[in-house]
Design a protein around this motif. Structure first.
Motif, short mmCIF file in Angstrom:
data_model
loop_
_atom_site.label_atom_id
_atom_site.label_comp_id
_atom_site.label_asym_id
_atom_site.label_seq_id
_atom_site.Cartn_x
_atom_site.Cartn_y
_atom_site.Cartn_z
N GLY A 197 0.80 -1.22 0.00
CA GLY A 197 0.00 0.00 0.00
C GLY A 197 0.83 1.27 0.00
O GLY A 197 2.00 1.27 0.40
N LYS A 198 0.20 2.34 -0.40
CA LYS A 198 0.92 3.61 -0.42
C LYS A 198 1.20 4.12 1.00
O LYS A 198 2.04 4.99 1.21
CB LYS A 198 0.17 4.66 -1.25
CG LYS A 198 -1.21 5.01 -0.74
CD LYS A 198 -1.92 5.96 -1.69
CE LYS A 198 -3.35 6.18 -1.21
NZ LYS A 198 -4.16 6.86 -2.19
N LEU A 199 0.51 3.58 2.00
CA LEU A 199 0.74 3.96 3.39
C LEU A 199 1.48 2.88 4.20
O LEU A 199 1.64 3.01 5.41
CB LEU A 199 -0.60 4.28 4.08
CG LEU A 199 -1.45 5.37 3.42
CD1 LEU A 199 -2.79 5.49 4.13
CD2 LEU A 199 -0.70 6.69 3.43
N SER A 200 1.91 1.83 3.53
CA SER A 200 2.53 0.70 4.22
C SER A 200 3.69 1.09 5.11
O SER A 200 3.84 0.60 6.23
CB SER A 200 3.02 -0.34 3.20
OG SER A 200 1.94 -0.95 2.56
N LYS A 201 4.54 1.98 4.63
CA LYS A 201 5.74 2.37 5.39
C LYS A 201 5.39 3.09 6.69
O LYS A 201 6.20 3.14 7.61
CB LYS A 201 6.65 3.23 4.52
CG LYS A 201 7.34 2.44 3.42
CD LYS A 201 8.25 3.34 2.61
CE LYS A 201 9.03 2.70 1.51
NZ LYS A 201 8.78 1.42 1.04
N ARG A 202 4.21 3.62 6.77
CA ARG A 202 3.76 4.28 8.01
C ARG A 202 3.57 3.24 9.12
O ARG A 202 3.79 3.53 10.29
CB ARG A 202 2.44 5.01 7.75
CG ARG A 202 1.89 5.71 8.99
CD ARG A 202 0.56 6.37 8.74
NE ARG A 202 0.67 7.40 7.72
CZ ARG A 202 -0.36 8.09 7.24
NH1 ARG A 202 -1.58 7.83 7.70
NH2 ARG A 202 -0.19 9.01 6.32
N TYR A 203 3.13 2.02 8.76
CA TYR A 203 2.76 1.02 9.75
C TYR A 203 3.73 -0.14 9.87
O TYR A 203 3.87 -0.71 10.96
CB TYR A 203 1.37 0.46 9.41
CG TYR A 203 0.33 1.53 9.35
CD1 TYR A 203 -0.12 2.15 10.51
CD2 TYR A 203 -0.19 1.97 8.13
CE1 TYR A 203 -1.06 3.17 10.46
CE2 TYR A 203 -1.13 2.98 8.07
CZ TYR A 203 -1.57 3.57 9.23
OH TYR A 203 -2.49 4.58 9.18
N PHE A 204 4.37 -0.53 8.77
CA PHE A 204 5.21 -1.73 8.75
C PHE A 204 6.66 -1.40 8.45
O PHE A 204 6.95 -0.49 7.66
CB PHE A 204 4.72 -2.71 7.68
CG PHE A 204 3.36 -3.29 7.96
CD1 PHE A 204 3.21 -4.34 8.85
CD2 PHE A 204 2.24 -2.79 7.32
CE1 PHE A 204 1.96 -4.88 9.11
CE2 PHE A 204 0.97 -3.32 7.57
CZ PHE A 204 0.84 -4.38 8.46
#
Length: 127
Positions: free
Chosen positions: A64-71
């Motif tokens: 996801g485009k927000l993956s780096k925020r969480y993982f």
């Protein structure tokens, strides 16, 4: 897929359907995330999903485009550690006191709709 910004399609409706069935049977939400001191509500939501469904597949966690925020790059949550895994059938037996046969049958019905990866998730036609 919605939280990490991976886009979503009709299979997200099956995920929601499984959550609603759980709620109708137990009277509780399947996932009830809360904000903490060092993490937000979406972090907790992902953590609760992992505790129930097992680790998020690494490829999916990075999709996801927000993956780096969480993982992190290994597919581990960045802000929440020390998850406590509790399978759905055990939750149904231990918390809601369903008999083992009923808990396993319900878990077997719900879990295909709760697959992490949308392409592996059950289809409405096959349920």
């Amino acid at each position: 897929e919605v939280i990490i910004g991976a886009g979503y399609g009709p299979s997200a409706d099956l995920w929601s359907f499984a959550c609603m069935i759980f709620e109708m049977i137990t009277g509780d939400f399947l996932f009830e995330p809360r904000k903490g001191n060092s993490y937000d509500k979406d972090d907790d939501h992902l953590a609760q999903m992992m505790e129930l469904l097992g680790p998020c597949p690494k490829g999916f966690s990075q999709s996801g485009k927000l993956s780096k925020r969480y993982f992190d790059k290994n597919g581990k949550l960045k802000r929440i550690k020390g998850l406590h895994f509790w399978s759905l059938d055990k939750v149904l037996m231990e918390k809601y006191h369903l008999k083992e046969k009923e808990a396993k049958a319900l878990a077997d019905f719900l879990l295909p709709m709760l697959e992490w990866e949308p392409e592996k998730r059950a289809k409405a036609m096959t349920m």
